[in-house]
Design a protein around this motif. Structure first.
Motif, PDB file in Angstrom:
ATOM      1  N   ARG A 131      -0.112  -2.787  12.358  1.00 47.94           N
ATOM      2  CA  ARG A 131      -0.603  -4.119  12.734  1.00 47.94           C
ATOM      3  C   ARG A 131      -1.130  -4.077  14.167  1.00 47.94           C
ATOM      4  NH1 ARG A 131       2.385  -5.293  16.408  1.00 47.94           N
ATOM      5  NH2 ARG A 131       0.975  -6.989  16.847  1.00 47.94           N
ATOM      6  N   GLY A 160      -6.276  -3.326  17.332  1.00 46.15           N
ATOM      7  CA  GLY A 160      -6.693  -2.003  17.805  1.00 46.15           C
ATOM      8  C   GLY A 160      -6.104  -0.902  16.936  1.00 46.15           C
ATOM      9  N   SER A 169       0.116  -7.631  21.717  1.00 49.25           N
ATOM     10  CA  SER A 169      -1.220  -7.069  21.869  1.00 49.25           C
ATOM     11  C   SER A 169      -1.159  -5.877  22.815  1.00 49.25           C
ATOM     12  CB  SER A 169      -2.160  -8.139  22.433  1.00 49.25           C
ATOM     13  OG  SER A 169      -3.245  -7.521  23.097  1.00 49.25           O
ATOM     14  N   ALA A 170      -1.584  -4.720  22.320  1.00 50.05           N
ATOM     15  CA  ALA A 170      -1.585  -3.516  23.159  1.00 50.05           C
ATOM     16  C   ALA A 170      -2.489  -3.714  24.372  1.00 50.05           C
ATOM     17  CB  ALA A 170      -2.052  -2.318  22.339  1.00 50.05           C
ATOM     18  N   GLN A 219       6.466 -10.885  16.298  1.00 57.04           N
ATOM     19  CA  GLN A 219       5.904  -9.769  17.063  1.00 57.04           C
ATOM     20  C   GLN A 219       6.289  -9.878  18.545  1.00 57.04           C
ATOM     21  OE1 GLN A 219       4.340 -11.630  14.835  1.00 57.04           O
ATOM     22  NE2 GLN A 219       2.666 -10.565  13.831  1.00 57.04           N
ATOM     23  N   ASN A 252      -6.995 -15.179  17.440  1.00 59.91           N
ATOM     24  CA  ASN A 252      -5.800 -14.388  17.750  1.00 59.91           C
ATOM     25  C   ASN A 252      -4.608 -15.021  17.040  1.00 59.91           C
ATOM     26  OD1 ASN A 252      -4.624 -12.124  19.237  1.00 59.91           O
ATOM     27  ND2 ASN A 252      -3.591 -13.652  20.484  1.00 59.91           N
ATOM     28  N   LYS A 253      -3.451 -14.405  17.194  1.00 61.96           N
ATOM     29  CA  LYS A 253      -2.238 -14.844  16.498  1.00 61.96           C
ATOM     30  C   LYS A 253      -2.041 -16.348  16.554  1.00 61.96           C
ATOM     31  CE  LYS A 253      -0.045 -12.885  14.564  1.00 61.96           C
ATOM     32  NZ  LYS A 253      -0.329 -12.824  13.115  1.00 61.96           N
TER      33      LYS A 253
HETATM   34  C1  RUB Z   1      -1.687  -9.256  16.140  1.00 61.62           C
HETATM   35  C2  RUB Z   1      -2.418 -10.071  17.167  1.00 61.62           C
HETATM   36  C3  RUB Z   1      -2.803  -9.359  18.436  1.00 61.62           C
HETATM   37  C4  RUB Z   1      -4.231  -8.825  18.281  1.00 61.62           C
HETATM   38  C5  RUB Z   1      -4.610  -7.904  19.422  1.00 61.62           C
HETATM   39  O1  RUB Z   1      -1.531  -9.930  14.912  1.00 61.62           O
HETATM   40  O2  RUB Z   1      -2.749 -11.212  16.966  1.00 61.62           O
HETATM   41  O3  RUB Z   1      -2.775 -10.242  19.514  1.00 61.62           O
HETATM   42  O4  RUB Z   1      -4.334  -8.089  17.074  1.00 61.62           O
HETATM   43  O5  RUB Z   1      -3.754  -6.796  19.442  1.00 61.62           O
HETATM   44  P1  RUB Z   1      -0.757  -9.170  13.711  1.00 61.62           P
HETATM   45  P2  RUB Z   1      -4.198  -5.396  20.094  1.00 61.62           P
HETATM   46  O6  RUB Z   1       0.594  -8.821  14.219  1.00 61.62           O
HETATM   47  O7  RUB Z   1      -0.746 -10.192  12.615  1.00 61.62           O
HETATM   48  O8  RUB Z   1      -1.580  -7.952  13.358  1.00 61.62           O
HETATM   49  O9  RUB Z   1      -4.532  -5.698  21.520  1.00 61.62           O
HETATM   50  O10 RUB Z   1      -2.977  -4.532  19.937  1.00 61.62           O
HETATM   51  O11 RUB Z   1      -5.361  -4.893  19.320  1.00 61.62           O
END
Ligand code: RUB
Length: 311
Positions: free
Chosen positions: A19, A22, A132-133, A161, A209-210
């Motif tokens: 999940r 990225g 979010s990474a 999360q 976003n989430k």
């Molecule tokens: C994850 C989410 C994150 C974005 C960005 O949702 O909303 O904020 O995907 O993440 P889920 P990143 O848990 O439903 O996948 O910066 O890691 O790409």
């Protein structure tokens, strides 16, 4: 066989074992890489058709993160435009292209961390949401520069999360507080900046976003707290420039509550929401820091080829 890996990765994306936009994009690239490696197709046409089919399976896994189709089309477009005489050479090229996407993606997150950290000041309290990474890289990078910061993170019900986020930050020694999602407005006066990630960014600068992100943005706006989005350029959604709407994933209600305990009740599980550009102070990408309203420029620069001839 490669197609088994493709289906396995697709299922893991659906179940959210894999999940975060990225990571989803990089996993899709890994699946296509493996597919090319294992492929026993003997003709270029057959290999391309199977690769396209594998890409389609991956894309259909989850709808809201455009990073997924963007990673697949990055690979397909380049493979389709590689001139070779031999199918084995084309498979090699596909492997290299997938590797290139993964490398670029990892480097993009690092750059976002460096650029975003410049906007975090010593003594700041930073709020984040979900996991979010890219957003966490900004926070970790600021901390790594010696800035004395603290973080407030919301739970992100129903999948929590936020728990991953607080553990990740605590492991780095960063002071972090976990709150319930509904406490965001109550604590906003103690917050200096909000940093979140993105699953998709539309041509008008709206950020998907989430679920809960747009409420946080509204509270930040009300309290005059700056709201930053950390996102790689492959989170920008090319088709929105042609009028398409980003599909908001609605997941199984059982993630929210057991429907058997709520007879006669409709339970909805919206996974994402849309934050309008007027609530976003800036978007930090690996290509630089931009106002949300400049999203269309990124789309034209990065994906002109993808919607080529359709503008
Ligand atoms: C994850 C989410 C994150 C974005 C960005 O949702 O909303 O904020 O995907 O993440 P889920 P990143 O848990 O439903 O996948 O910066 O890691 O790409």
């Amino acid at each position: 066989m490669g197609s088994k890996d493709v289906h396995e990765i697709s299922e893991k994306i659906q179940s959210m074992e894999i999940r975060g936009a990225g990571k989803i994009a990089r996993s899709a690239a890994e699946a296509l890489r493996q597919f090319a490696k294992d492929s026993d197709e003997e003709s270029i046409d057959e290999f391309l058709s199977q690769l396209r089919e594998a890409g389609g399976v991956l894309i259909s896994s989850r709808p809201s993160a455009v990073s997924l189709p963007n990673s697949v089309r990055y690979i397909l477009h380049r493979v389709e435009n590689t001139r070779v005489d031999d199918v084995e050479e084309l498979k090699e090229a596909a492997i290299k292209i997938a590797d290139e996407f993964i490398k670029n993606s990892v480097e993009a997150v690092e750059k976002i961390g460096l650029y975003g950290a410049k906007r975090i000041e010593d003594g700041d309290t930073v709020m984040t949401h979900c996991n979010s990474a890219a957003a966490l890289e900004v926070i970790k990078s600021a901390w790594g520069e010696g800035k004395d910061i603290r973080v407030i993170a919301s739970e992100a019900r129903p999948r929590y999360q936020g728990h991953i986020t607080v553990r990740e930050l605590a492991a780095e020694g960063i002071p972090v507080t976990l709150i319930v999602d509904s406490a965001v407005r109550a604590v906003m006066k103690q917050v200096d900046k909000v940093v979140v990630g993105a699953d998709s960014i539309a041509a008008n600068g709206a950020v998907i976003n989430k679920i809960g992100t747009s409420q946080i943005a509204l509270c930040a706006h009300e309290a005059r707290v700056r709201f930053f989005v950390a996102a790689e350029t492959y989170k920008f959604h090319p088709e929105t420039s042609l009028g398409d709407i980003v599909e908001i994933e609605e997941r199984d209600p059982s993630e929210v509550a057991d429907p058997a305990d709520f007879e006669g009740v409709n339970i909805r599980n919206l996974a994402f929401d849309v934050t309008p550009p007027e609530y976003i102070d800036l978007i930090v990408t690996e290509k630089g820091v931009i106002p949300a309203q400049a999203a269309i420029m990124i789309i034209k620069e990065e994906f002109g080829w993808a919607v080529g001839g359709r503008w």
